[in-house]
Scaffold this motif. Structure first.
Motif, mmCIF file in Angstrom:
data_model
loop_
_atom_site.group_PDB
_atom_site.id
_atom_site.type_symbol
_atom_site.label_atom_id
_atom_site.label_comp_id
_atom_site.label_asym_id
_atom_site.label_seq_id
_atom_site.Cartn_x
_atom_site.Cartn_y
_atom_site.Cartn_z
ATOM 1 N N TRP A 21 -38.439 18.055 -21.753
ATOM 2 C CA TRP A 21 -38.293 16.609 -21.597
ATOM 3 C C TRP A 21 -38.018 15.938 -22.936
ATOM 4 O O TRP A 21 -37.156 15.045 -23.020
ATOM 5 N N ARG A 22 -38.729 16.330 -23.977
ATOM 6 C CA ARG A 22 -38.506 15.725 -25.300
ATOM 7 C C ARG A 22 -37.065 15.914 -25.747
ATOM 8 O O ARG A 22 -36.414 14.994 -26.242
ATOM 9 N N ARG A 23 -36.566 17.131 -25.584
ATOM 10 C CA ARG A 23 -35.189 17.415 -26.012
ATOM 11 C C ARG A 23 -34.181 16.647 -25.165
ATOM 12 O O ARG A 23 -33.258 16.026 -25.685
ATOM 13 N N LEU A 50 -44.349 6.403 -21.519
ATOM 14 C CA LEU A 50 -43.512 7.369 -22.237
ATOM 15 C C LEU A 50 -42.493 8.056 -21.340
ATOM 16 O O LEU A 50 -41.417 8.420 -21.800
ATOM 17 N N ARG A 51 -42.813 8.234 -20.065
ATOM 18 C CA ARG A 51 -41.878 8.896 -19.156
ATOM 19 C C ARG A 51 -41.349 7.929 -18.100
ATOM 20 O O ARG A 51 -41.078 8.305 -16.957
ATOM 21 N N ILE A 56 -48.354 13.441 -20.926
ATOM 22 C CA ILE A 56 -46.898 13.422 -20.728
ATOM 23 C C ILE A 56 -46.473 14.425 -19.664
ATOM 24 O O ILE A 56 -45.476 14.225 -18.969
ATOM 25 N N ARG A 91 -34.625 14.002 -23.202
ATOM 26 C CA ARG A 91 -34.742 12.549 -23.234
ATOM 27 C C ARG A 91 -33.980 11.965 -24.432
ATOM 28 O O ARG A 91 -33.319 10.929 -24.316
ATOM 29 N N ARG A 92 -34.101 12.622 -25.581
ATOM 30 C CA ARG A 92 -33.392 12.135 -26.779
ATOM 31 C C ARG A 92 -31.887 12.060 -26.530
ATOM 32 O O ARG A 92 -31.217 11.141 -26.998
ATOM 33 N N SER A 106 -49.939 10.063 -25.178
ATOM 34 C CA SER A 106 -49.234 11.293 -25.558
ATOM 35 C C SER A 106 -49.964 12.527 -25.051
ATOM 36 O O SER A 106 -49.429 13.639 -25.112
ATOM 37 N N VAL A 149 -42.902 19.297 -20.862
ATOM 38 C CA VAL A 149 -42.908 18.384 -22.010
ATOM 39 C C VAL A 149 -41.866 18.758 -23.054
ATOM 40 O O VAL A 149 -41.103 17.902 -23.532
ATOM 41 N N ASP A 150 -41.810 20.033 -23.424
ATOM 42 C CA ASP A 150 -40.874 20.447 -24.481
ATOM 43 C C ASP A 150 -39.430 20.163 -24.091
ATOM 44 O O ASP A 150 -38.645 19.625 -24.879
#
Length: 528
Positions: free
Chosen positions: A143-145, A462-463, A118, A147-148, A115, A140-141
């Motif tokens: 990507w998190r949104r 993770l990615r 990322i 990716r979900r 983590s 990252v920020d």
């Protein structure tokens, strides 16, 4: 006394400096001061570099040996460094920027699963300029949104409904290839396979069929031009947004980008209008079964999720569509072309693949059904082995946010790290006789004995690639359709294949084969 005054006068005459001398001395002082500042600011990277093995580094050009450097030479340097230092982490300077290469699965796993790692590496700044900030390149920020949201799209139900699209386009591919049945000389598979993949992904991602309407030939040409800009990855001065903007203006790169942006914008706007129409009660009254029968493509689902609160901007949607289009066309086409070329080289393995296809499909011309895909076990081994040898994604990079510890070294925050299938896939301890084309490397027994990070065709951790299942499905369906209709031959040898590294790793000289129809061979009593 008189002599003393003459000496003082002589010295005073030499003290004043010309403007040129002032400029030279001032520049030298600035460079030296800047050098000391850089050495101090990045002392943790220099300390790490002093501990790591690696080839000698030189001012400005780093450890790339040649200036200018080509991607092909850079990859050769990376491979040589990995082999020379027994696949331990190595330092690699590209200009003034330190990269750490990790190759062993245990170290690769730490990096890709952490983590703290990322964020994509600095080299992705070039790719962001080319393809936008989709889930592949996003910070990252974002990507998190994203990716979900996007992970929910690539589910089995979505993939199953794409079968009619894939099967129809694959049959068209077989028809297009038939014009070469009487050719004595080899032809290049690339344009045919790429066209088929672009048909697949344009329909699966954006849901359109009328290429002329959107100047799709311009779209394809521009995509090709943009991917050729992968040569820029070895020019670290272009990592700067300001310098890249100047370069893009002078080189005409913005003209290519504008074509992509305009076509994509037009398609998205049309799909948005269609989506708004389907939402209306009046539309449902006209055809209340339409929603159930209609194929829901990637863009449909993205617009629906956005309507339900995903909060994607128009630019976000554009970037994700471009990301899927590039990933679903170029990468899949490269994988399929290499696989067919390798099967043409290895006739015995091609026979085994065909035998499996025949055992499942027989002599019928029917299309493959979703529940039949798991039956193509040996074909899957062949695809994985082909991707082991020639993975389209040659290198993946991460930037460390916090210190992380590998097996023998600790990487400091801010460090750029890269992993590469080009090296990991050829470690002899993982794959005995790594240059041998052996699908048994991916038998269930052999796979179970290796760390899963021994295989990086779709990155990992993770990615890892969200579209891996889409890619494998499209490759299986295309290969089944081609191989059940044609036997492939080639004059190429494994040793003669040369790679060209742009944004992806391709064959420098194409994928040249000849074909013969399976049914004719069978009627003649020839091994098919």
């Amino acid at each position: 006394m008189f002599a003393q005054r003459n000496v003082i006068y002589s010295i005073s005459n030499t003290l004043p400096m010309t403007k040129f001398e002032i400029l030279v001395y001032g520049t030298a002082i600035f460079v030296i001061a800047y050098w000391f500042r850089i050495r101090w600011q990045y002392r943790k990277f220099y300390d790490l570099a002093n501990k790591l093995p690696g080839h000698p580094s030189y001012p400005l050009k780093g450890s790339t040996f040649e200036l200018p450097i080509t991607p092909e030479k850079l990859m050769a340097n990376i491979k040589k460094a990995a082999e020379d230092f027994n696949y331990e982490p190595v330092k690699m300077w590209i200009g003034p920027i330190l990269f750490v290469g990790v190759f062993k699965p245990e170290d690769v796993q730490v990096v890709l699963n952490s983590s703290k790692a990322i964020e994509k590496g600095i080299v992705y700044q070039i790719i962001k300029n080319l393809a936008g900030e989709g889930v592949f390149t996003a910070s990252v920020d974002k990507w998190r949104r994203h990716r979900r949201v996007i992970a929910t799209i690539f589910n089995p139900k979505f993939l199953d409904q794409l079968f009619p699209i894939f099967n129809k386009n694959n049959k068209k591919l077989v028809e297009n290839l038939s014009k070469h049945l009487d050719d004595a000389e080899p032809f290049d598979l690339w344009n045919y396979i790429m066209s088929c993949n672009l048909n697949n992904v344009s329909q699966a991602a954006m849901g359109f069929n009328n290429f002329d309407k959107y100047n799709i030939s311009g779209f394809v040409h521009t995509l090709k031009k943009l991917t050729e800009f992968g040569q820029l990855l070895v020019k670290p001065w272009l990592y700067s947004k300001t310098i890249f903007a100047i370069f893009a203006h002078l080189s005409g790169w913005y003209n290519h980008k504008e074509i992509i942006d305009n076509i994509t914008k037009e398609i998205i706007q049309e799909k948005q209008r269609e989506y708004n129409s389907r939402k209306s009660e009046k539309y449902d009254e006209i055809d209340n079964n339409f929603k159930e029968k209609r194929t829901k493509v990637f863009l449909d689902k993205l617009l629906k999720l956005n309507d339900e609160g995903a909060d994607f901007t128009d630019q976000d949607i554009r970037d994700e569509v471009i990301t899927m289009t590039v990933a679903g066309s170029d990468t899949s086409a490269i994988g399929e072309c290499f696989c067919l070329l390798l099967l043409a080289i290895h006739q015995d393995i091609q026979d085994k693949v065909y035998e499996e296809i025949y055992s499942i499909m027989g002599d019928s011309d029917r299309s493959v059904e979703p529940d039949e895909i798991p039956k193509f076990k040996y074909l899957e081994q062949v695809i994985k082995e082909s991707l082991r040898h020639f993975s389209p994604g040659a290198i993946y990079s991460r930037k460390i946010d916090e210190n992380i510890k590998l097996s023998n070294y600790e990487l400091p925050a801010g460090c750029n790290v890269f992993v590469t299938p080009f090296v990991t896939h050829t470690i002899p301890k993982l794959y005995p006789n790594p240059r041998e084309f052996n699908p048994e490397n991916f038998s269930p027994e052999n796979e179970s004995m290796r760390n899963k990070f021994s295989y990086l065709a779709f990155s990992g951790g993770l990615r890892g690639c969200l579209g891996a299942k889409y890619a494998m499905l499209s490759m299986k369906l295309m290969l089944v359709e081609v191989l059940r209709n044609y036997r492939l031959y080639t004059k190429e040898k494994y040793s003669t294949i040369e790679l060209q590294f742009d944004m992806l790793a391709k064959s420098k000289h194409g994928y040249k084969v000849t074909i013969q129809p399976r049914k004719l061979l069978k009627s003649q009593g020839t091994t098919v």
